[in-house]
Motif scaffolding. Structure first.
Motif, PDB file in Angstrom:
ATOM      1  N   LEU A  28      35.121  34.890  40.581  1.00 57.10           N
ATOM      2  CA  LEU A  28      35.439  34.221  39.330  1.00 57.10           C
ATOM      3  C   LEU A  28      34.826  32.823  39.338  1.00 57.10           C
ATOM      4  O   LEU A  28      34.634  32.220  40.394  1.00 57.10           O
ATOM      5  N   GLN A  68      28.224  34.013  40.311  1.00 53.45           N
ATOM      6  CA  GLN A  68      29.283  35.016  40.332  1.00 53.45           C
ATOM      7  C   GLN A  68      28.733  36.428  40.115  1.00 53.45           C
ATOM      8  O   GLN A  68      29.167  37.375  40.772  1.00 53.45           O
ATOM      9  N   TYR A  92      28.886  39.714  42.940  1.00 53.59           N
ATOM     10  CA  TYR A  92      29.431  41.040  42.620  1.00 53.59           C
ATOM     11  C   TYR A  92      28.400  42.132  42.845  1.00 53.59           C
ATOM     12  O   TYR A  92      28.696  43.187  43.413  1.00 53.59           O
ATOM     13  N   ASN A 100      35.121  36.122  29.120  1.00 52.03           N
ATOM     14  CA  ASN A 100      33.923  36.765  29.638  1.00 52.03           C
ATOM     15  C   ASN A 100      32.774  35.767  29.528  1.00 52.03           C
ATOM     16  O   ASN A 100      32.601  35.112  28.501  1.00 52.03           O
ATOM     17  N   ALA A 139      41.413  37.138  36.558  1.00 53.51           N
ATOM     18  CA  ALA A 139      41.336  35.901  35.769  1.00 53.51           C
ATOM     19  C   ALA A 139      42.688  35.570  35.146  1.00 53.51           C
ATOM     20  O   ALA A 139      43.116  34.408  35.122  1.00 53.51           O
ATOM     21  N   PHE A 181      38.529  42.464  36.751  1.00 50.80           N
ATOM     22  CA  PHE A 181      38.186  41.047  36.615  1.00 50.80           C
ATOM     23  C   PHE A 181      39.125  40.348  35.637  1.00 50.80           C
ATOM     24  O   PHE A 181      39.535  39.199  35.861  1.00 50.80           O
ATOM     25  N   TYR A 184      34.844  35.232  33.967  1.00 53.08           N
ATOM     26  CA  TYR A 184      34.555  36.405  34.793  1.00 53.08           C
ATOM     27  C   TYR A 184      33.283  37.101  34.297  1.00 53.08           C
ATOM     28  O   TYR A 184      32.829  36.882  33.173  1.00 53.08           O
TER      29      TYR A 184
END
Length: 496
Positions: free
Chosen positions: A308, A296, A300, A284, A262, A258, A237
């Motif tokens: 993800l 990703q 966002y 992460n 995940a 996040f 993530y």
């Protein structure tokens, strides 16, 4: 006159080129000379360029590819699915690869192709050409939903309350060539604009597959998404990179949400959460290994889409006879992740109190520096949040009074509609414009803003032409005119 027109056009293009010239700023902090990020070259020659070309890959043999669908077979499978499941699906293409393969998408919904106040989720497979498991699993997912709709609770929930979009392959050329990059040997997961190193954000300079995704996301209004990769077993993530390029945990504003998403995938998986390498089977991105230009993070930041990166098999290209097992291990995770769009978070619609029209307002959570926007047509919003916490939800839009309320989000999603009141200035503008025969409802206001933007552009062109003529007539006063224009421009409010 034609010559004058040509000169004026060239002057305007020259001014635009000057305005778009890159500055000497490399990035926000961080010394790339000391810590060059993966995927980027150093400062040699005073330039910083993306390095997206990789050549050293293990050879993929014919035996390894046996049992996987070719690109033509995949296209046939997509079209066959569309005919078999026409009541809950449609197919469309978002563009073509370098070599001309259509990038087919399957949309699954009880009302495919129709806009509804429902969240949208997208799956993207085969981002890297040598990681083909995702394209196979996504076709299995589509067929499973078709076969189990109205008999399985989870399948029915997804079809009825989510618009699911499935892109089995983003990189058909790389798959055909049996390599990571596309036909131009570019790693597509390093080809997106990046927040830490915005070297070249000009859209047409990117690969056609990347441009197709960017346009798709901008037009699709997706709530969340996931891309499927291979070579590890972990749910990754944002953020994928760090400002100083070091390997370290770099949290996004929605880090807690996040991690929840995940973990939901990892815990639903057969053995991902049992990982010895990644605690809880999640990581992460920047803590694992920083990358720049990843898909990703761009989703966002620019699409309002919580994405993800899912590593779903330890082996990048496993034998085809292992695919049923990998599908069985990931099926529940994939379904639960999509269903979470309905089962959690806050959802609702935003309207104007004056005429009842839907508003494309912004939704903010106090303490989280991130916003999602309601759709411009239905005014619906869908905001992913971690269950079991209290949130202050704020809604705002220019010309309307801000509203907010506090909610306690339990194990289920919260439905929260807002009705915004026009502010006093907007009411006065409404009365004034109405006298000229304009209804000025929500849609007309947006059209009026677009019209004013066009007027400003025309004024800008006229000013450029005037400056050019002044340059010919009074060359000595050009600098004074430019300085004067700069001072005037800084005092004008920006029209949004």
């Amino acid at each position: 006159m034609e010559l004058v027109s040509l000169v004026l056009k060239r002057l305007f293009l020259l001014l635009l080129a000057l305005l778009s010239c890159p500055t000497n700023t490399i990035a926000r902090g961080g010394d790339l000379g000391a810590h060059p990020p993966p995927g980027f070259m150093g400062r040699g020659g005073g330039l910083l360029a993306r390095r997206l070309f990789e050549d050293n890959y293990p050879e993929i043999t014919d035996e390894m590819t046996r049992g996987y669908m070719s690109n033509s077979e995949l296209e046939e499978a997509v079209k066959k699915f569309s005919k078999r499941c026409a009541n809950i699906s449609r197919i469309y293409s978002i563009g073509k690869s370098v070599q001309g393969y259509p990038l087919w998408v399957i949309e699954i919904s009880d009302k495919p192709g129709q806009e509804e106040p429902e969240p949208s989720f997208k799956f993207v497979g085969n981002v890297h050409g040598d990681e083909p498991v995702g394209r196979e699993l996504l076709m299995l997912l589509a067929n499973w939903l078709c076969d189990n709709y109205m008999t399985d609770t989870l399948a029915t929930l997804i079809v009825k309350h989510v618009h699911l979009h499935i892109l089995p392959t983003m990189n058909p050329d790389g798959f055909a060539l049996r390599r990571r990059g596309n036909a131009n040997n570019v790693d597509l997961n390093r080809d997106f604009p990046d927040q830490f190193y915005p070297i070249n954000d000009i859209k047409h300079s990117r690969q056609p597959e990347t441009r197709a995704i960017m346009t798709w996301v901008k037009e699709g209004h997706f709530t969340a998404s996931a891309s499927l990769h291979g070579g590890a077993l972990v749910a990754n993530y944002p953020w994928d990179g760090s400002q100083d390029t070091r390997k370290q945990y770099t949290a996004s504003p929605d880090d807690k949400t996040f991690r929840y998403m995940a973990s939901l995938y990892s815990r639903s998986h057969y053995n991902m959460s049992l990982s010895q390498e990644f605690e809880g089977g999640i990581t992460n991105g920047a803590l694992w290994y920083p990358i720049y230009g990843g898909m990703q993070d761009w989703n966002y930041i620019h699409g309002g889409c919580f994405e993800l990166t899912l590593e779903i098999s330890d082996n990048k290209w496993p034998q085809a006879n292992e695919l049923p097992i990998i599908w069985d291990y990931n099926r529940k995770s994939m379904l639960n992740l999509v269903a979470s769009l309905v089962k959690t978070g806050v959802h609702g619609r935003i309207f104007s109190s004056k005429d009842g029209h839907p508003l494309p307002a912004s939704v903010m959570i106090k303490g989280i520096n991130y916003k999602v926007n309601a759709s411009s047509t239905l005014g619906d919003y869908h905001r992913m949040l971690t269950p079991g916490e209290s949130y202050e939800v704020m809604v705002s839009m220019p010309g309307f009074q801000q509203k907010g309320t506090r909610i306690l989000l339990g194990d289920e999603s919260a439905s929260l509609d807002f009705i915004l009141d026009p502010d006093e200035a907007t009411k006065n503008e409404h009365t004034s414009v109405k006298g000229f025969g304009c209804s000025c409802d929500g849609k007309d206001k947006l059209e009026l803003v677009e019209y004013l933007r066009g007027v400003h552009l025309e004024i800008y062109i006229l000013v450029c032409i005037s400056l050019f003529l002044c340059f010919l007539l009074r060359r000595k006063t050009l600098c004074k005119l430019l300085n004067r224009r700069k001072q005037i421009t800084q005092k004008r409010p920006v029209v949004v």
